[in-house]
Scaffold this motif. Sequence first.
Motif, short mmCIF file in Angstrom:
data_model
loop_
_atom_site.label_atom_id
_atom_site.label_comp_id
_atom_site.label_asym_id
_atom_site.label_seq_id
_atom_site.Cartn_x
_atom_site.Cartn_y
_atom_site.Cartn_z
N ALA A 555 0.83 -1.21 0.00
CA ALA A 555 0.00 0.00 0.00
C ALA A 555 0.86 1.26 0.00
CB ALA A 555 -0.93 -0.01 1.21
N VAL A 556 1.94 1.27 0.79
CA VAL A 556 2.82 2.43 0.83
C VAL A 556 3.41 2.68 -0.55
CG1 VAL A 556 5.02 3.31 1.72
CG2 VAL A 556 3.38 2.28 3.28
N ALA A 557 3.87 1.63 -1.23
CA ALA A 557 4.46 1.79 -2.57
C ALA A 557 3.44 2.34 -3.54
CB ALA A 557 4.99 0.43 -3.05
N ALA A 558 2.24 1.80 -3.54
CA ALA A 558 1.21 2.25 -4.49
C ALA A 558 0.78 3.68 -4.21
CB ALA A 558 0.00 1.31 -4.43
N LEU A 559 0.69 4.05 -2.93
CA LEU A 559 0.30 5.43 -2.58
C LEU A 559 1.39 6.42 -2.95
CD1 LEU A 559 -1.28 4.69 0.92
CD2 LEU A 559 -2.49 5.75 -1.01
N GLU A 560 2.63 6.09 -2.60
CA GLU A 560 3.72 7.02 -2.85
C GLU A 560 4.04 7.18 -4.33
OE1 GLU A 560 5.79 9.07 -0.68
OE2 GLU A 560 3.85 8.75 0.33
N GLU A 561 3.82 6.12 -5.10
CA GLU A 561 4.09 6.20 -6.54
C GLU A 561 2.92 6.80 -7.31
OE1 GLU A 561 7.03 5.46 -8.12
OE2 GLU A 561 7.79 5.31 -6.05
N GLY A 562 1.82 7.09 -6.60
CA GLY A 562 0.70 7.78 -7.23
C GLY A 562 -0.25 6.89 -8.00
N PHE A 563 -0.17 5.59 -7.85
CA PHE A 563 -1.06 4.69 -8.60
C PHE A 563 -2.40 4.51 -7.90
CE2 PHE A 563 3.14 3.46 -10.22
CZ PHE A 563 2.92 3.67 -11.56
N ILE A 564 -2.46 4.87 -6.61
CA ILE A 564 -3.72 4.97 -5.89
C ILE A 564 -3.60 6.16 -4.95
CG2 ILE A 564 -4.26 2.48 -5.96
CD1 ILE A 564 -3.42 2.37 -2.98
N SER A 565 -4.74 6.63 -4.47
CA SER A 565 -4.75 7.68 -3.46
C SER A 565 -5.52 7.17 -2.26
CB SER A 565 -5.41 8.95 -4.01
OG SER A 565 -6.80 8.72 -4.23
N ARG A 566 -5.59 8.01 -1.24
CA ARG A 566 -6.29 7.61 -0.02
C ARG A 566 -7.74 7.21 -0.30
NH1 ARG A 566 -6.00 8.88 5.59
NH2 ARG A 566 -8.05 9.15 6.56
N ASP A 764 -0.77 8.41 7.59
CA ASP A 764 -2.11 8.51 8.18
C ASP A 764 -3.04 7.45 7.59
OD1 ASP A 764 -1.30 10.68 9.68
OD2 ASP A 764 -2.12 12.18 8.29
N THR A 765 -2.94 7.26 6.28
CA THR A 765 -3.79 6.28 5.60
C THR A 765 -3.50 4.87 6.08
OG1 THR A 765 -3.92 7.69 3.64
CG2 THR A 765 -4.44 5.35 3.35
N ILE A 766 -2.22 4.51 6.17
CA ILE A 766 -1.84 3.17 6.60
C ILE A 766 -2.24 2.94 8.05
CG2 ILE A 766 0.11 1.60 6.98
CD1 ILE A 766 -0.58 2.12 4.03
N HIS A 767 -2.00 3.91 8.91
CA HIS A 767 -2.38 3.76 10.32
C HIS A 767 -3.89 3.59 10.47
CE1 HIS A 767 1.46 5.53 12.38
NE2 HIS A 767 1.75 4.73 11.36
N GLU A 768 -4.63 4.37 9.71
CA GLU A 768 -6.09 4.28 9.80
C GLU A 768 -6.57 2.90 9.33
OE1 GLU A 768 -10.16 5.45 10.33
OE2 GLU A 768 -8.23 6.02 11.21
N GLY A 769 -5.98 2.40 8.25
CA GLY A 769 -6.36 1.08 7.77
C GLY A 769 -6.04 0.00 8.79
N MET A 770 -4.90 0.12 9.46
CA MET A 770 -4.53 -0.88 10.48
C MET A 770 -5.42 -0.76 11.72
SD MET A 770 -0.35 -0.75 10.14
CE MET A 770 -0.04 -2.06 11.34
N ARG A 771 -5.88 0.45 12.03
CA ARG A 771 -6.82 0.59 13.15
C ARG A 771 -8.14 -0.11 12.84
NH1 ARG A 771 -11.18 3.25 14.37
NH2 ARG A 771 -11.22 4.42 12.40
#
Length: 869
Positions: A555-566, A764-771
């Motif tokens: 998820a971090v890779a896809a978010l940071e590379e812009g292939f998905i957003s929050r 923030d997105t990753i933490h929220e998903g893990m919560r």
Amino acid sequence: MSKYEFKELMRDIWRLISRFFSNRILWLFVVAVLLFYILLSRLFELQIITAESYVLPPPPARYVTRPVLGQRGTIYDRHGRPLAINAPVFVAKMDPSVSITNEALLELALLFEKNGEDYVDSFPISREEPFEFIFTGPNTAWQEFRWKDDMAIPNPREATAQEAWDFLRTQFKIEPELSNEDARRIMNLRAPIFRQRLLDWNTYTPTSFVVAYDLSTETKAVIEEQNVTFGALFIDVQTLRKYPAGHYVSHMLGYVRPITAEQLERNAQRGYTEDDLFGRAGLELSMEHHLRGTAGVQTFEVNSAGRQVGTPHWESEPEPGNRIFLTIDLELQQKVYHILEDNLSEALVGRLTLQNSREPAVTLEQAFLSFVRGYNLDIKRVLEATPDNAAFAMREYILAKHPEATPRQDSETQIQEILIDGITDGSITPAQILLTLIGTEQISDTDGSLAAQLITRQSVNAVRDILIQKIRARELTPQMFNLDPSTGSAMVVCLKTGDVLAAVSYPSYDNNRLVNVFDNEYFRKINVLDPTHPMTNRPFMETRAPGSTFKMFTAVAALEEGFISRNSRIYDGFAHTASGGNRPVRCHSTAGHGSINVMQALAVSCNFFFAECGYRLGNSRNPNRGTLDGVATLNRYMEFFGLNESSGVEIGEVHQQFVNQGYLGNTMASPDFKIHRERLFNPNASASDLRWRDGDTAQITIGQGYSDYTPAQMARGMAIIANRGVNYPLRLVSLVENYAGATVMQNTPVPVESDLVISDDTWDTIHEGMRLVTESGAGGTAVSVFRGFPIRTAGKTGTAEQISSRFSHTAFGGFAPYENPQIAVYVNVPFSSSQAYRQMAAHVARDVIGAAMRVDAEAQMGQMVNVLD
């Protein structure tokens, strides 16, 4: 006087004279006097006249020096609790320069056995025929040759154990009528004496050696009273290496043994001698040169027999080794161990009582078959059972099938087969096995009530109830039954420092039985016979596919590379055929999860969503990007999370093993690693077999395929997520002091720098998903486990299939508390996704977090985890 009378007188005188001179006694007297005169003359000449010419100068005194080992350094946990210490005890030592009879050696060995002493058995030939060498550790061939050569055995390179036995029995002049058992007792004590006496006297330093440790006052008194018989023996005080916490920390500490020839050769320049101890595993090995004390030197005089005379003189006194303080919290380590074992026990109980499920319950017969196959029945005690013992019936059963049965290794296999056949055909019932365990004192029955129940009530339910009672009392353990799941690991890491607060490997072993007096039978049990492999250091050496606990990295890779957003949404199409080829990644929900964003995908663990993320990294939106570009991008982020290196701790890890084996490529799931792995297991693999495909990328996005990481690596990754990219290498050692208290090494936490900078929005997105995994709102996979838990936790569940015929592995990684993270945890329980106990790794992780944060029985909010002062 007439002429006649005169003649008669002269005739009488002549007769008297003739009689006198013809007397034999007279002549004997004369001869004696003459000889005595000659003797006196000769003595006078030797003693008075020529005495000085016969006087020889006294032989010059010979002085020798010997090293005296310094006391080994001690190891403590973060709060100063002792983990490895040196305890003073009485030991029996043998002076090899003093003669001792074989009869005395046999009497001594029998005395030790009678009084239950730990006496040294270093004779490397088995106790029974056919004789075989029983060397352990690395390079046993070299050890065998070295020993045979030292023992002057003819043809040391080729001589068999039988030939070595026969030679030494003759060489040591052991009476033919003695049994092999008694002969071995003598050879065990005679061999080190013989080895020292073979040396050239001009270089021979008589070095006493320990024959028994930690003597009782009774044995000490007998040796001292019979000093004529045991003249070569003396009592001394020596320190023994002891591990007070035993099996709780054995994988981290390791143990020490006498230095091997290879270790001596590599470390001779450091002053090591053949009398040194050397670490064999864990911190005892990796911190060897800190822990080893500085040897002192004694000088003393020896006589022509090589025996010490006079009082030794100290050239230099020994100094103790350094003190090492670890990051481990022993109390937490013990709690985590019991949490893991108790959850494994409940899983076992669940499998024994499972009802109304597609997964059949484990029968009592199946459970005890596995128990026996693991060599967990104490055969020695069974064969010693008397008629009033509950194990006597089992003894009679075995002897009826195998009259020559003994607890020795030569009977081991046959007894195993007898017991397995008996359980399989119903001749041995589960109740009889429990009665046997009572008789061998492997389970308790203080008032005899359990034995009475087993004799009168042998119903399945009654026997099962008693079995479950003993499992929950920890008298019978998951390790003994080796039924999935029976192993596991758990890590707790301090986020602010990278300190490993707990690193539990289950099952474990008692390193106290491998130091001082090496328990060969115990070592064989845990290293060869036990199918759960208790010597494996699972947190740092056992790699497993992490399953869905990997998905945050994707998820971090896809978010940071812009292939998905929050807020990007992907529709779950169940099977991701775009990347999967003939074996597409499939979602665990056959109904699909609909259109979801990344946070929801983490919560429900949607495989399709992350397979699509991996596909977009390489084959979407940009016609110039392809499969290898996608995996290369993903690999950059995997490296950021520490998956391509060791976690950083000061003991051996899997990654270093690759380096030692000469493989310097990627060890994370990657094209390089695929080629290495395929060629390792399939040397004839074709170019097509080695090519990286979209399906390979899809598999690693969900933590499967070529993904293979240790719990320590994954715990470090969870810590990096919790720290929002701050990457502390894990550490076990925090401080090293010398014996005077001066700091030798301060292990200051230093985060690793990286070219990648992850945005706060991504974190923030990753933490929220893990919560959402643990709290209500998105149908998270661990909500039911954490419901009512007082500490808000961010986490991720995971399952990974390894063998289709067995359960999948379960894992859980996360951090807590959610608002102000203090610890990261990672739990892996192989083969545990049973219907009998769902989400096992998550259950363990929840209880571990509670223990680390000190949640009391009333479920109050936990306190901050302790930190090193």
